[in-house]
Design an enzyme around this catalytic site. Structure first.
Site, PDB file in Angstrom:
ATOM      1  N   SER A 153       0.837  -1.197   0.000  1.00 52.57           N
ATOM      2  CA  SER A 153       0.000   0.000   0.000  1.00 52.57           C
ATOM      3  C   SER A 153       0.877   1.254   0.000  1.00 52.57           C
ATOM      4  O   SER A 153       1.680   1.441  -0.914  1.00 52.57           O
ATOM      5  CB  SER A 153      -0.951  -0.046   1.199  1.00 52.57           C
ATOM      6  OG  SER A 153      -2.003   0.883   1.049  1.00 52.57           O
TER       7      SER A 153
ATOM      8  N   GLU B 124      -9.872  -4.126  -6.259  1.00 55.25           N
ATOM      9  CA  GLU B 124      -9.373  -3.018  -5.450  1.00 55.25           C
ATOM     10  C   GLU B 124      -9.609  -1.672  -6.139  1.00 55.25           C
ATOM     11  O   GLU B 124      -9.457  -1.553  -7.360  1.00 55.25           O
ATOM     12  CB  GLU B 124      -7.875  -3.159  -5.200  1.00 55.25           C
ATOM     13  CG  GLU B 124      -7.480  -4.316  -4.306  1.00 55.25           C
ATOM     14  CD  GLU B 124      -6.056  -4.180  -3.822  1.00 55.25           C
ATOM     15  OE1 GLU B 124      -5.708  -3.088  -3.345  1.00 55.25           O
ATOM     16  OE2 GLU B 124      -5.306  -5.163  -3.905  1.00 55.25           O
TER      17      GLU B 124
ATOM     18  N   HIS C  15      -7.536  -5.682  -0.468  1.00 56.40           N
ATOM     19  CA  HIS C  15      -6.312  -4.898  -0.424  1.00 56.40           C
ATOM     20  C   HIS C  15      -5.303  -5.550   0.525  1.00 56.40           C
ATOM     21  O   HIS C  15      -5.609  -5.848   1.679  1.00 56.40           O
ATOM     22  CB  HIS C  15      -6.650  -3.480   0.036  1.00 56.40           C
ATOM     23  CG  HIS C  15      -5.489  -2.536   0.041  1.00 56.40           C
ATOM     24  ND1 HIS C  15      -4.792  -2.201  -1.098  1.00 56.40           N
ATOM     25  CD2 HIS C  15      -4.912  -1.838   1.062  1.00 56.40           C
ATOM     26  CE1 HIS C  15      -3.852  -1.333  -0.797  1.00 56.40           C
ATOM     27  NE2 HIS C  15      -3.889  -1.105   0.504  1.00 56.40           N
TER      28      HIS C  15
END
Length: 308
Positions: free
Chosen positions: A149, A243, A273
């Site tokens: 991320s 996502e 995610h």
């Protein structure tokens, strides 16, 4: 899609996704919830965890996971959390199995967080930590930078900065659903808005502003999607097809390939995610981490180094 993954998505949709619909960003609440819910796995047998959080431990402030029998691979791991929450401890569920599968001694960096420390604090910390590894005698060809991320975006931004300053580059980078466009311009922010079990797409632009402060959100060191990719080492990217950040991965892969970079992009169906965080409970997470470990072993293998 395994029943374990379906269960994880069901829980995320009901517990985490609603948090991303709330107006504004409650930094203290995000940190408190993450800390409270953090699952801390046991240190793998034959490994040693060294927590280094003292003031004198900088620039390598964070956690080392060290194998009894080193493989010669070093992973520099950058945790996700939107640049404003999470820590090396919250990400042990991903870092530990990645280290164990690759055999790599792994350092998870405790970089400074926004909004107290906006850009470029996190990037500066990562660059300093990487250079410290080199100064300590770790060959760059034995290092893989990894992150998820925000940490994945930070890893990619680190590669751009190292290339631009003429530093020796690591062997490669493993990126788990990297956040590469803090301007949130990807089509998937809208098209996957109702499919993503973890996030509403509208949550990302405000989070990006929290980190960038007064900086240009399209600065390549903030949003590496907008940078040049020539000269980078091999990239390994995993992302779920539902996502909202899907396009943050696919557009990077497209640009990097066009620049001649070796890119291995894996799009996993119906995965949330950073689903790798759900190892060992979700079978897909286990398989994905084994694939990432294979990448780390491959790019740091002697024959790969000799080919450079």
């Amino acid at each position: 899609m395994s029943w374990q993954s379906a269960l994880a998505c069901w829980v995320l949709r009901r517990r985490m996704r609603p948090e991303t619909a709330k107006p504004g960003i409650d930094v203290a609440r995000a940190r408190a919830l993450t800390s409270k819910r953090a699952w801390l796995p046991k240190v793998p047998s034959g490994w040693r965890l060294e927590e280094r959080y003292g003031q004198d431990d900088a620039p390598l402030r964070g956690e080392w996971l060290l194998p009894a029998q080193p493989s010669g691979i070093t992973i520099l791991y950058l945790h996700g959390g939107g640049y404003y929450f999470c820590s090396p401890a919250t990400h042990r569920g991903l870092v530990f199995p990645l280290a164990r599968r690759s055999g790599a001694r792994t350092f998870s960096l405790d970089y400074r967080l926004a909004p107290e420390h906006p850009f470029p604090a996190a990037l500066d910390d990562t660059l300093t930590a990487y250079r410290k590894l080199l100064a300590d005698g770790v060959p760059p060809a034995s290092i893989v930078i990894a992150g998820d991320s925000a940490g994945g975006g930070l890893a990619l931004a680190t590669l751009l900065a190292l290339r631009d300053t003429g530093d020796s580059l690591p062997a490669g980078a493993a990126l788990f659903a990297p956040w590469t466009d803090l301007a949130a311009t990807g089509a998937s922010v809208t098209t996957n808005d109702g499919l993503d079990p973890m996030f509403y797409g509208r949550a990302f632009a405000p989070a990006g502003k929290l980190y960038t402060g007064d900086a240009d959100v399209r600065n390549p060191y903030v949003s590496p999607l907008y940078g040049r990719f020539d000269g980078l080492p091999p990239l390994f990217i995993q992302v779920g097809d539902t996502e909202v950040l899907l396009d943050d991965s696919t557009r990077v892969a497209e640009k990097a390939r066009a620049a001649g970079v070796n890119v291995d992009l894996e799009i996993w169906p119906k995965m949330p995610h950073v689903f790798q965080m759900f190892a060992p409970f979700v079978p897909e997470a286990n398989r994905a981490l084994e694939r990432a470990a294979e990448f780390a072993r491959r790019v740091t293998a002697p024959q790969a180094v000799e080919a450079l």
